[in-house]
Design a protein around this motif. Structure first.
Motif, short mmCIF file in Angstrom:
data_model
loop_
_atom_site.label_atom_id
_atom_site.label_comp_id
_atom_site.label_asym_id
_atom_site.label_seq_id
_atom_site.Cartn_x
_atom_site.Cartn_y
_atom_site.Cartn_z
N PHE A 86 0.62 -1.03 0.03
CA PHE A 86 0.01 -0.08 -0.09
C PHE A 86 0.88 0.97 -0.06
O PHE A 86 1.67 1.34 0.95
CB PHE A 86 -0.64 0.03 1.19
N ILE A 87 0.72 2.11 -1.08
CA ILE A 87 1.69 3.22 -1.19
C ILE A 87 1.13 4.40 -0.46
O ILE A 87 -0.15 4.98 -1.00
CB ILE A 87 1.95 3.57 -2.48
N THR A 88 1.66 4.97 0.44
CA THR A 88 1.09 5.95 1.48
C THR A 88 1.55 7.15 0.97
O THR A 88 1.02 8.31 1.73
CB THR A 88 0.98 5.61 2.72
N LEU B 12 4.91 4.51 -9.29
CA LEU B 12 4.05 4.44 -8.07
C LEU B 12 3.98 5.68 -7.54
O LEU B 12 4.58 6.52 -7.63
CB LEU B 12 4.86 3.55 -7.10
N LYS B 13 2.83 5.97 -6.82
CA LYS B 13 2.22 7.29 -6.22
C LYS B 13 1.41 6.98 -4.99
O LYS B 13 1.01 5.74 -4.93
CB LYS B 13 1.75 8.24 -7.17
N LYS B 14 1.18 7.89 -4.45
CA LYS B 14 0.26 7.58 -3.27
C LYS B 14 -1.24 7.26 -3.69
O LYS B 14 -1.82 7.79 -4.55
CB LYS B 14 -0.14 9.08 -2.68
N GLY B 15 -1.66 6.12 -2.80
CA GLY B 15 -3.01 5.58 -3.24
C GLY B 15 -2.91 4.34 -3.97
O GLY B 15 -3.94 3.61 -4.18
N ASP B 16 -1.60 3.94 -4.58
CA ASP B 16 -1.45 2.74 -5.42
C ASP B 16 -1.47 1.56 -4.32
O ASP B 16 -1.00 1.65 -3.44
CB ASP B 16 -0.33 2.83 -6.44
N PHE B 17 -1.87 0.42 -4.95
CA PHE B 17 -1.85 -0.87 -4.21
C PHE B 17 -1.35 -1.95 -5.09
O PHE B 17 -1.88 -1.86 -6.44
CB PHE B 17 -3.37 -0.93 -3.59
N PHE B 18 -0.63 -2.79 -4.65
CA PHE B 18 -0.42 -4.02 -5.64
C PHE B 18 -0.08 -5.23 -4.67
O PHE B 18 0.27 -5.29 -3.83
CB PHE B 18 0.64 -3.87 -6.66
N ASN C 182 12.01 12.28 -3.53
CA ASN C 182 10.72 11.85 -2.79
C ASN C 182 10.25 10.33 -2.89
O ASN C 182 9.34 10.06 -3.66
CB ASN C 182 9.49 12.76 -3.62
N PRO C 183 10.99 9.78 -1.96
CA PRO C 183 10.96 8.20 -2.14
C PRO C 183 9.67 7.87 -1.45
O PRO C 183 8.96 8.39 -0.62
CB PRO C 183 11.89 7.76 -0.90
N VAL C 184 9.29 6.56 -1.80
CA VAL C 184 7.91 6.03 -1.62
C VAL C 184 7.76 5.66 -0.15
O VAL C 184 8.82 5.31 0.56
CB VAL C 184 7.76 4.76 -2.48
N GLN C 185 6.52 6.09 0.50
CA GLN C 185 6.38 5.67 1.73
C GLN C 185 5.17 4.42 1.65
O GLN C 185 4.29 4.56 0.90
CB GLN C 185 5.83 6.60 2.63
N ASP C 186 5.30 3.35 2.24
CA ASP C 186 4.21 2.43 2.23
C ASP C 186 3.99 1.54 3.58
O ASP C 186 4.72 1.67 4.50
CB ASP C 186 4.99 1.21 0.89
N VAL C 187 3.05 0.60 3.17
CA VAL C 187 2.60 -0.34 4.39
C VAL C 187 2.82 -1.82 3.50
O VAL C 187 2.32 -1.84 2.54
CB VAL C 187 1.11 0.07 5.04
N PHE C 188 3.21 -2.45 4.18
CA PHE C 188 3.36 -4.12 3.48
C PHE C 188 2.92 -4.91 4.36
O PHE C 188 3.08 -4.91 5.53
CB PHE C 188 4.62 -4.35 2.88
N ILE C 189 2.46 -6.20 3.79
CA ILE C 189 1.60 -7.18 4.79
C ILE C 189 1.84 -8.52 4.14
O ILE C 189 1.60 -8.74 2.92
CB ILE C 189 0.22 -7.09 4.73
N MET C 190 2.82 -9.39 4.54
CA MET C 190 3.39 -10.72 4.10
C MET C 190 2.33 -11.81 4.50
O MET C 190 2.17 -11.73 5.79
CB MET C 190 4.67 -10.61 4.50
N LEU C 191 1.75 -12.29 3.61
CA LEU C 191 0.91 -13.68 3.76
C LEU C 191 1.44 -14.93 3.35
O LEU C 191 2.06 -14.89 2.29
CB LEU C 191 -0.46 -13.42 3.38
N GLN C 192 1.13 -15.83 4.18
CA GLN C 192 1.57 -17.32 3.84
C GLN C 192 0.12 -18.04 3.73
O GLN C 192 -0.24 -18.25 4.82
CB GLN C 192 2.69 -17.87 4.44
#
Length: 229
Positions: free
Chosen positions: A39-41, A56-62, A78-88
């Motif tokens: 999630f790009i914040t 990539l820009k704010k609001g992008d999700f992949f 202006n580096p990307v800020q994000d949240v990431f979640i790893m799922l198995q």
């Protein structure tokens, strides 16, 4: 580690994080049954896959799933800020059509996504207040449902799921139309293990249209702002 069951599939959350991407992430791919939600914040950067480059820009999700090679290039100013979640995905033997739709999506990119839920999950993970595992599980299940609603086309018939009728075949058909631009009736028939005439009957029963009509309709849908690989 947080473990939860969503639509009959068992998942582990193996990592949650976020912040500023100050350096490039080299080309890599995730292992079998591993999925990373990004999630790009804020900020900007580049996502490069084997088939396309995304700005990539704010609001992008992949989503990057198993065996999808990708890399990220950090913007120096202006580096990307994000949240990431790893799922198995731990156990998918009883996964239904909903969870299979997500599990079989190895790459997905969407613009203008509300990342509030992802930020809340990260907050719970960092603070680790009382019963934070339950909070993370519940928030993640809702997040996966919201994401899957984007992935699944509008004509997905939930009554078929509730009856447990041909769940697996139905998802294979959906994924084939979504991710195979040059799909043929012969190839689709081979994927679901039916002859071409039976496949046509199945399409008529579920969608009220034959192969050519369904393919034409999906081509129009895919021309919108959602990108699939």
């Amino acid at each position: 580690m947080v473990r939860f069951t969503w639509n009959n599939a068992l998942f582990d959350i193996t990592d949650i994080g976020g912040g500023t991407l100050g350096t490039d992430i080299p080309r890599h791919a995730h292992s079998k049954n591993s999925y990373e939600l990004h999630f790009i914040t804020g900020g900007i950067g580049k996502l490069i896959t084997d088939t396309k480059q995304y700005n990539l820009k704010k609001g992008d999700f992949f989503i990057t799933g198993p065996n999808i090679y990708h890399e990220q290039i950090a913007d120096k100013d202006n580096p990307v800020q994000d949240v990431f979640i790893m799922l198995q995905a731990v156990n998918t033997n009883k996964a239904n059509a909903i969870s299979l739709a997500l599990l079989e999506t190895h790459f997905y990119y969407y613009e203008s996504y509300d990342f509030t839920a992802a930020q809340e999950i990260l907050k719970e993970y960092k603070n680790k207040k009382t019963d934070y595992v339950s909070a993370i599980s519940g928030l993640t299940m809702k997040l996966l449902t919201d994401i899957t609603r984007l992935i699944i086309p509008g004509d997905f018939n939930e009554s078929i799921i509730s009856k447990g009728l041909n769940d697996r075949r139905f998802v294979i058909i959906e994924q084939a139309f979504l991710y195979t631009p040059d799909l043929t009736l012969t190839e689709l028939s081979n994927r679901i293990g039916l002859c071409e005439r039976q496949t046509q009957r199945l399409l008529k029963k579920y969608y009220g249209k034959g192969f050519r009509e369904k393919k034409k309709e999906q081509t129009v849908n895919n021309s919108k702002n959602r990108l699939y690989i």
